[in-house]
Design an enzyme around this catalytic site. Structure first.
Site, PDB file in Angstrom:
ATOM      1  N   ASN A  95       0.876  -1.173   0.000  1.00  0.00           N
ATOM      2  CA  ASN A  95       0.000   0.000   0.000  1.00  0.00           C
ATOM      3  C   ASN A  95       0.913   1.223   0.000  1.00  0.00           C
ATOM      4  O   ASN A  95       1.425   1.635   1.037  1.00  0.00           O
ATOM      5  CB  ASN A  95      -0.893  -0.042   1.245  1.00  0.00           C
ATOM      6  CG  ASN A  95      -1.932   1.056   1.235  1.00  0.00           C
ATOM      7  OD1 ASN A  95      -1.893   1.950   0.379  1.00  0.00           O
ATOM      8  ND2 ASN A  95      -2.854   1.004   2.179  1.00  0.00           N
ATOM      9  N   ARG A 138      -2.352  -2.163  -3.821  1.00  0.00           N
ATOM     10  CA  ARG A 138      -3.594  -1.411  -3.652  1.00  0.00           C
ATOM     11  C   ARG A 138      -3.563  -0.207  -4.592  1.00  0.00           C
ATOM     12  O   ARG A 138      -2.643   0.602  -4.544  1.00  0.00           O
ATOM     13  CB  ARG A 138      -3.711  -0.938  -2.214  1.00  0.00           C
ATOM     14  CG  ARG A 138      -4.940  -0.098  -2.020  1.00  0.00           C
ATOM     15  CD  ARG A 138      -5.140   0.279  -0.571  1.00  0.00           C
ATOM     16  NE  ARG A 138      -6.388   1.005  -0.467  1.00  0.00           N
ATOM     17  CZ  ARG A 138      -6.507   2.186   0.120  1.00  0.00           C
ATOM     18  NH1 ARG A 138      -5.469   2.770   0.678  1.00  0.00           N
ATOM     19  NH2 ARG A 138      -7.684   2.779   0.174  1.00  0.00           N
ATOM     20  N   HIS A 153     -12.904   2.509  -0.951  1.00  0.00           N
ATOM     21  CA  HIS A 153     -12.873   1.540   0.157  1.00  0.00           C
ATOM     22  C   HIS A 153     -13.585   0.250  -0.245  1.00  0.00           C
ATOM     23  O   HIS A 153     -14.071  -0.503   0.614  1.00  0.00           O
ATOM     24  CB  HIS A 153     -13.572   2.074   1.437  1.00  0.00           C
ATOM     25  CG  HIS A 153     -12.851   3.188   2.127  1.00  0.00           C
ATOM     26  ND1 HIS A 153     -13.520   4.128   2.890  1.00  0.00           N
ATOM     27  CD2 HIS A 153     -11.548   3.503   2.194  1.00  0.00           C
ATOM     28  CE1 HIS A 153     -12.647   4.980   3.398  1.00  0.00           C
ATOM     29  NE2 HIS A 153     -11.443   4.624   2.986  1.00  0.00           N
ATOM     30  N   ARG A 156     -11.011  15.176   5.845  1.00  0.00           N
ATOM     31  CA  ARG A 156     -11.782  15.549   4.647  1.00  0.00           C
ATOM     32  C   ARG A 156     -13.182  15.989   5.033  1.00  0.00           C
ATOM     33  O   ARG A 156     -13.786  15.417   5.950  1.00  0.00           O
ATOM     34  CB  ARG A 156     -11.894  14.365   3.689  1.00  0.00           C
ATOM     35  CG  ARG A 156     -10.587  13.981   3.060  1.00  0.00           C
ATOM     36  CD  ARG A 156     -10.790  12.831   2.083  1.00  0.00           C
ATOM     37  NE  ARG A 156      -9.640  11.957   2.150  1.00  0.00           N
ATOM     38  CZ  ARG A 156      -9.691  10.623   2.091  1.00  0.00           C
ATOM     39  NH1 ARG A 156     -10.842  10.008   1.924  1.00  0.00           N
ATOM     40  NH2 ARG A 156      -8.596   9.921   2.173  1.00  0.00           N
ATOM     41  N   GLU A 198      -8.053  -5.341   4.728  1.00  0.00           N
ATOM     42  CA  GLU A 198      -7.885  -5.073   3.297  1.00  0.00           C
ATOM     43  C   GLU A 198      -6.688  -5.827   2.731  1.00  0.00           C
ATOM     44  O   GLU A 198      -6.711  -6.261   1.584  1.00  0.00           O
ATOM     45  CB  GLU A 198      -7.736  -3.561   3.071  1.00  0.00           C
ATOM     46  CG  GLU A 198      -9.051  -2.825   3.273  1.00  0.00           C
ATOM     47  CD  GLU A 198      -8.891  -1.334   3.469  1.00  0.00           C
ATOM     48  OE1 GLU A 198      -8.467  -0.932   4.573  1.00  0.00           O
ATOM     49  OE2 GLU A 198      -9.190  -0.569   2.548  1.00  0.00           O
TER      50      GLU A 198
END
Ligand code: AMP
Length: 403
Positions: free
Chosen positions: A14, A95, A184, A245, A388
């Site tokens: 990642n 990813r 996601h 965010r 993940e």
């Protein structure tokens, strides 16, 4: 301890703007053979920590880019007795944040795929170029190991048109590939599959809401294994209030800031991506700190929390209506897995909708999937840890096995 056997294992990468996280996993057993993180890439004082079983290794020094970071990671593997260049590693799973229109399956990387990912990099300028740099570096460093790209948008590729379409001029949308892509996806897919497994039900018979509440946050509504809506859009900025965010905001605010405040595109981006959300409202983006500030009577932290919960409840309400009937609501990721207060407040007072959280179950801490609703709650409320890396490892393995 002897070095683990890496045959059939997958290295999951990642790559972020200044960091690189990795795990070496056995995709069937889910065993983590090694993991590590490289931080402050691009700086003179970069650092890396690496763990393989009982062994650890560290690096401190300058690292120019993702290539240098990966080279360092591979040498830390060797220090702990693992040669990833030797035969046997099944794949490297990468990813990738944005798959655009065309990437919606885990994809074996070749030169053409690298070019295509490069072509769509404007869709996610903060993420895709650096994800791609990880791929390019890995293909040079371990040329015999196949690289597989797993896209965060893939799970939402087939959202119903009503949910994926923005109500703007169709030609403009088409010209610039503007639609709601959702993000996601690897987590929403993994967690929703775990939920049906946990409930012992067939995926096609379960309607569920998944709340991925981490530093980034998103919600999804899933009917019979297929998402029908999700809160993130063209970019990961839409939807819930997040650590840094804004989530949903009147687009008129952006044109107003450009017109009246003299903000350019990069400044708007920075404002909404890095200096908004919880951090924008109270200066902090970690819920542990925010909880402490609230206990100390900090009004800004209280407001940040209230705005966060207000938005979250709006999405839960929308998805209850969108699905009609809901079997399960699941909390996952850093906040979802660890904050009983957020879970309780998100679903407070919804007994009319068949949702009853059990206060005691909600406060129990565990790393396992668990039910936190009462036995007579019509909707099962769950906490399911996301993974993940494992999901990427399994998808990458399937791709190379199918070759
Ligand atoms: P993630 O992006 O999934 O790694 O989630 C990171 C976020 O999870 C942090 O910024 C915190 O806000 C939150 N978090 C992690 N641990 C806890 C905890 N024990 N209690 C409350 N929030 C937590």
């Amino acid at each position: 301890m002897s070095a683990p056997d890496v045959r059939g294992a997958v290295l999951v990468l990642n790559a972020g703007s200044s960091s690189l996280k990795y795990q070496l996993l056995e995709p069937h057993s889910a065993a983590v053979l090694a993991s590590g993180i490289v931080e402050r890439i691009g700086d003179d004082d970069a650092g890396a920590t690496h763990t393989a079983g009982d062994e650890t290794a560290e690096f401190h020094g300058a690292l120019a880019d993702q290539h240098a970071a990966l080279e360092t990671a591979l040498s830390l593997f060797r220090e702990t007795g693992i040669d990833l260049g030797g035969a046997g590693l099944a794949a490297v799973g990468h990813r990738l944040v944005h798959g655009g229109k065309d990437f919606y399956r885990p994809t074996l990387v070749d030169d053409g795929v690298v070019d295509e990912i490069e072509r769509i990099s404007d869709l996610a300028p903060l993420h895709n170029p650096v994800n791609l740099a990880g791929i390019v570096a890995m293909r040079k460093l371990l040329p015999d190991v196949p690289s597989v790209a797993v896209f965060d948008t893939a799970f939402f590729h087939d959202l119903p048109a009503a949910a994926s379409t923005y109500a703007i001029d169709r030609e403009v949308a088409q010209q610039y590939s503007i639609r709601r892509y959702g993000f996601h996806g690897t987590s929403h897919q993994y967690v929703s599959e775990r939920v049906t497994e946990y409930l012992g039900r067939d995926a096609t018979s379960v309607n569920q809401i998944v709340l991925h509440l981490g530093n980034g946050a998103s919600a999804s509504a899933i009917r019979g294994g297929k998402p029908i809506d999700t809160s993130m859009g063209m970019t990961p900025m839409e939807g819930l209030v997040m650590g840094t965010r804004s989530g949903d905001i009147d687009p008129g605010v952006l044109t107003y800031l450009q017109r009246v405040g003299g903000f350019d595109a990069a400044e708007v981006d920075t404002l909404l991506n890095r200096n908004s959300g919880l951090r924008g409202l109270c200066g902090e983006n970690d819920f542990r700190t925010i909880d402490r500030l609230i206990s100390d009577g900090d009004d800004n932290a209280r407001l940040a929390y209230d705005v966060y919960i207000h938005r979250l409840r709006s999405y839960i309400g929308a998805y209850l209506i969108g699905l009609g009937e809901v079997d399960a609501i699941t909390f996952t990721a850093g906040v979802g897995e660890n904050s009983p207060t957020v879970r309780a407040d998100a679903l407070d007072g919804l007994s009319r909708f068949g949702i009853h959280i059990d206060a005691e179950r909600n406060t129990l801490r565990s790393k396992e999937a668990r039910t936190i609703s009462t036995d007579d709650s019509q909707v099962t409320v769950l906490v399911v840890p996301t993974n993940e890396e494992l999901a990427i490892a399994r998808q990458a393995f399937e791709v190379v096995e199918g070759q």
